[in-house]
Design a protein around this motif. Structure first.
Motif, mmCIF file in Angstrom:
data_model
loop_
_atom_site.group_PDB
_atom_site.id
_atom_site.type_symbol
_atom_site.label_atom_id
_atom_site.label_comp_id
_atom_site.label_asym_id
_atom_site.label_seq_id
_atom_site.Cartn_x
_atom_site.Cartn_y
_atom_site.Cartn_z
ATOM 1 N N MET A 131 30.354 38.132 52.696
ATOM 2 C CA MET A 131 29.109 38.294 51.936
ATOM 3 C C MET A 131 29.457 38.181 50.461
ATOM 4 O O MET A 131 30.338 38.882 49.979
ATOM 5 N N GLN A 159 27.658 44.772 52.405
ATOM 6 C CA GLN A 159 28.146 45.481 51.217
ATOM 7 C C GLN A 159 27.391 46.795 51.037
ATOM 8 O O GLN A 159 26.195 46.802 50.719
ATOM 9 N N ARG A 180 31.446 43.726 59.209
ATOM 10 C CA ARG A 180 32.592 44.241 58.438
ATOM 11 C C ARG A 180 31.964 44.975 57.261
ATOM 12 O O ARG A 180 31.359 44.357 56.391
ATOM 13 N N LYS A 183 32.656 47.776 50.456
ATOM 14 C CA LYS A 183 31.885 48.395 49.371
ATOM 15 C C LYS A 183 31.104 47.343 48.586
ATOM 16 O O LYS A 183 29.988 47.593 48.142
ATOM 17 N N GLY A 184 31.693 46.155 48.401
ATOM 18 C CA GLY A 184 31.049 45.109 47.592
ATOM 19 C C GLY A 184 31.889 44.831 46.357
ATOM 20 O O GLY A 184 32.215 45.752 45.615
ATOM 21 N N ALA A 185 32.221 43.534 46.156
ATOM 22 C CA ALA A 185 33.203 43.178 45.131
ATOM 23 C C ALA A 185 32.586 42.500 43.911
ATOM 24 O O ALA A 185 33.307 42.110 43.006
ATOM 25 N N PHE A 186 31.259 42.343 43.868
ATOM 26 C CA PHE A 186 30.668 41.497 42.825
ATOM 27 C C PHE A 186 29.939 42.329 41.779
ATOM 28 O O PHE A 186 29.520 43.469 42.051
ATOM 29 N N ARG A 197 31.043 54.739 41.348
ATOM 30 C CA ARG A 197 32.041 54.756 42.418
ATOM 31 C C ARG A 197 31.745 55.822 43.488
ATOM 32 O O ARG A 197 31.782 55.544 44.685
ATOM 33 N N THR A 222 38.218 48.423 54.050
ATOM 34 C CA THR A 222 38.417 49.344 52.925
ATOM 35 C C THR A 222 39.864 49.799 52.878
ATOM 36 O O THR A 222 40.543 49.828 53.910
ATOM 37 N N HIS A 223 40.310 50.159 51.646
ATOM 38 C CA HIS A 223 41.644 50.773 51.483
ATOM 39 C C HIS A 223 41.497 52.202 51.013
ATOM 40 O O HIS A 223 42.468 52.839 50.624
ATOM 41 N N ARG A 285 40.384 41.111 42.648
ATOM 42 C CA ARG A 285 41.396 42.114 43.046
ATOM 43 C C ARG A 285 41.828 42.927 41.826
ATOM 44 O O ARG A 285 42.116 44.105 41.926
ATOM 45 N N GLU A 288 39.259 45.544 41.000
ATOM 46 C CA GLU A 288 39.295 46.712 41.889
ATOM 47 C C GLU A 288 40.368 47.699 41.476
ATOM 48 O O GLU A 288 40.271 48.887 41.753
ATOM 49 N N ARG A 289 41.420 47.182 40.844
ATOM 50 C CA ARG A 289 42.519 48.082 40.474
ATOM 51 C C ARG A 289 43.156 47.556 39.201
ATOM 52 O O ARG A 289 44.017 46.675 39.244
ATOM 53 N N ASN A 292 46.621 46.181 38.614
ATOM 54 C CA ASN A 292 46.988 44.806 38.976
ATOM 55 C C ASN A 292 46.957 43.889 37.758
ATOM 56 O O ASN A 292 47.645 42.883 37.704
HETATM 57 C C1 LIG Z 1 39.148 42.814 54.754
HETATM 58 C C2 LIG Z 1 38.237 42.856 53.573
HETATM 59 C C3 LIG Z 1 37.230 41.911 53.452
HETATM 60 C C4 LIG Z 1 36.367 41.951 52.364
HETATM 61 N N1 LIG Z 1 35.299 41.108 52.323
HETATM 62 C C5 LIG Z 1 34.384 41.242 51.335
HETATM 63 C C6 LIG Z 1 33.181 40.484 51.342
HETATM 64 O O1 LIG Z 1 32.921 39.680 52.236
HETATM 65 N N2 LIG Z 1 32.300 40.662 50.323
HETATM 66 C C7 LIG Z 1 32.549 41.574 49.311
HETATM 67 O O2 LIG Z 1 31.708 41.718 48.424
HETATM 68 N N3 LIG Z 1 33.684 42.286 49.279
HETATM 69 C C8 LIG Z 1 34.598 42.156 50.257
HETATM 70 N N4 LIG Z 1 35.741 42.916 50.226
HETATM 71 C C9 LIG Z 1 36.088 43.685 49.002
HETATM 72 C C10 LIG Z 1 35.419 45.049 48.992
HETATM 73 O O3 LIG Z 1 34.046 44.899 48.754
HETATM 74 C C11 LIG Z 1 36.018 45.944 47.876
HETATM 75 O O4 LIG Z 1 35.830 45.324 46.632
HETATM 76 C C12 LIG Z 1 37.497 46.235 48.041
HETATM 77 O O5 LIG Z 1 37.845 46.419 49.376
HETATM 78 C C13 LIG Z 1 37.891 47.517 47.259
HETATM 79 O O6 LIG Z 1 37.186 48.617 47.771
HETATM 80 P P1 LIG Z 1 37.880 49.786 48.652
HETATM 81 O O7 LIG Z 1 36.938 50.125 49.745
HETATM 82 O O8 LIG Z 1 39.219 49.367 49.076
HETATM 83 O O9 LIG Z 1 37.903 51.049 47.709
HETATM 84 P P2 LIG Z 1 38.366 51.299 46.227
HETATM 85 O O10 LIG Z 1 37.760 52.597 45.852
HETATM 86 O O11 LIG Z 1 38.118 50.120 45.349
HETATM 87 O O12 LIG Z 1 39.927 51.454 46.380
HETATM 88 C C14 LIG Z 1 40.535 52.549 47.049
HETATM 89 C C15 LIG Z 1 42.039 52.470 46.843
HETATM 90 O O13 LIG Z 1 42.538 51.305 47.493
HETATM 91 C C16 LIG Z 1 43.521 50.659 46.709
HETATM 92 N N5 LIG Z 1 43.025 49.339 46.304
HETATM 93 C C17 LIG Z 1 41.765 48.865 46.420
HETATM 94 N N6 LIG Z 1 41.683 47.583 45.984
HETATM 95 C C18 LIG Z 1 42.916 47.258 45.563
HETATM 96 C C19 LIG Z 1 43.486 46.082 44.999
HETATM 97 N N7 LIG Z 1 42.756 45.007 44.774
HETATM 98 N N8 LIG Z 1 44.804 46.097 44.690
HETATM 99 C C20 LIG Z 1 45.575 47.181 44.914
HETATM 100 N N9 LIG Z 1 45.081 48.342 45.443
HETATM 101 C C21 LIG Z 1 43.783 48.384 45.760
HETATM 102 C C22 LIG Z 1 43.773 51.572 45.539
HETATM 103 O O14 LIG Z 1 44.800 52.468 45.896
HETATM 104 C C23 LIG Z 1 42.453 52.294 45.393
HETATM 105 O O15 LIG Z 1 42.577 53.534 44.753
HETATM 106 C C24 LIG Z 1 36.584 42.918 51.332
HETATM 107 C C25 LIG Z 1 37.589 43.871 51.464
HETATM 108 C C26 LIG Z 1 38.400 43.867 52.566
HETATM 109 C C27 LIG Z 1 39.435 44.931 52.682
#
Ligand SMILES: Cc1cc2nc3c(=O)[nH]c(=O)nc-3n(C[C@H](O)[C@H](O)[C@H](O)COP(=O)(O)OP(=O)(O)OC[C@H]3O[C@@H](n4cnc5c(N)ncnc54)[C@H](O)[C@@H]3O)c2cc1C
Length: 303
Positions: A131, A159, A180, A183-186, A197, A222-223, A285, A288-289, A292
């Motif tokens: 998405m 998202q 899947r 949270k949403g990356a945009f 947050r 999510t991480h 990426r 998000e952090r 990096n």
């Molecule tokens: C498998 C997968 C598919 C995805 N697909 C989409 C999609 O289709 N559309 C979309 O809008 N978004 C997508 N995303 C990105 C998502 O929306 C988030 O932007 C991203 O996952 C960061 O959010 P978080 O839930 O990990 O939490 P956060 O609160 O951002 O991070 C939690 C912790 O995870 C670690 N972390 C998170 N991101 C990073 C990074 N880039 N580098 C290093 N450490 C990090 C850090 O320790 C951080 O404190 C996807 C993510 C994943 C994992």
């Protein structure tokens, strides 16, 4: 503030041209990107498979300027599907409809997706639809929805930050989607998306419980420990076995956690990007952090 600047930079094509031409970054790029070729991505898939971790392959590249480019991307995905069917069973492909031309001609894009779904079905491979930004999100969901009855294994990203997400999720009545949840990356305006947050994490947790209760085989992309611990506890409370849902994480992010969850018996899938168009992916990426960003700047300075 830094997050906003990086997300603005991710969408800036002049900056993309400038940065992508810089002979830099192999260190930081290779941390998050499997390589430029399909072979390198399959190599990563096989190495992760040895650790009990599945993958989803993503061909880097987003909004295309001409339909011809969307046909090229579709052909590359057909190759990827054949390659994983032969050499990385269990892997999926993740596609972005902007790369298949949704911004230029939704019907051509739908034709490309249909071709991928048909080839994938023949090969026993699952397709996941990413998405993207809200400028293409609603059309992406519409196209996904049209194919869902014929290809019910197809997964779609949702998202949690988007205000329309709960409504979108509950709008599926006949065939329930495999999602899947991310949270949403945009960068989105406040009318369309939650901005804080804590608010986004709370919404993620709420929707995670909803998905575990109402949807088949949900995946949690999510991480974030707060979200992962919530999913584990809720699955336990609801009597859902660890193999009946999946955690998904990005290549190069929290590798220790990926391995730990797999060793504990959870299904884990790593999103593995490959290709040369890494710029917008890498910028997100970094947004998000911000740590990096330091890695990235160091690799620019040391050439
Ligand atoms: C498998 C997968 C598919 C995805 N697909 C989409 C999609 O289709 N559309 C979309 O809008 N978004 C997508 N995303 C990105 C998502 O929306 C988030 O932007 C991203 O996952 C960061 O959010 P978080 O839930 O990990 O939490 P956060 O609160 O951002 O991070 C939690 C912790 O995870 C670690 N972390 C998170 N991101 C990073 C990074 N880039 N580098 C290093 N450490 C990090 C850090 O320790 C951080 O404190 C996807 C993510 C994943 C994992």
């Amino acid at each position: 503030m830094i997050r906003k600047l990086l997300l603005l930079a991710a969408a800036n094509t002049r900056l993309e041209r400038l940065v992508s031409r810089h002979p830099l970054t192999s260190g930081v790029v290779s941390r998050f990107v499997a390589g430029t070729t399909l072979d390198s991505a399959v190599g990563v898939a096989r190495a992760l498979d040895d650790k009990g971790i599945d993958v989803s392959l993503d061909l880097l590249g987003e909004t295309v300027g001409e339909l011809q480019e969307s046909a090229v991307a579709t052909a590359a995905y057909v190759d990827a599907i054949h390659a994983i069917a032969d050499r990385a069973p269990g892997a999926t492909v993740s596609v972005k409809l902007s790369q298949l031309g949704v911004g230029l001609d939704p019907s051509v894009c739908a034709g490309h997706l249909k071709q991928l779904l048909e080839v994938a079905e023949e090969c026993g491979v699952t397709v996941e639809v990413d998405m993207e930004h809200s400028s293409v999100g609603p059309r992406t969901l519409e196209i996904y929805r049209a194919f869902l009855p014929s290809f019910p294994r197809t997964r779609v990203a949702q998202q949690a930050a988007m205000r329309r997400c709960p409504e979108d999720l509950s709008s599926f009545t006949d065939v329930k989607p495999r999602i899947r949840l991310v949270k949403g990356a945009f960068l989105e305006p406040i009318e369309k998306a939650l901005q804080e947050r804590e608010e986004i994490t709370a919404q993620y947790r709420y929707l995670a419980t909803w998905a575990l209760t109402n949807l088949p085989d949900p995946a949690f992309g999510t991480h974030d420990d707060a979200c992962i611990d919530h999913v584990r506890a809720e699955a336990d409370r609801l009597g859902i076995a660890p193999r009946d849902f999946e955690f998904q994480m990005l290549y190069g992010v929290r590798r220790d956690l990926q391995e730990r969850l797999a060793a504990e018996g959870y299904r884990v899938r790593v999103y593995v990007p490959f290709g040369s168009q890494w710029y917008p992916y890498l910028m997100r990426r970094m947004a998000e952090r911000p740590a990096n960003l330091l890695l990235f700047l160091r690799s620019v300075i040391s050439g």
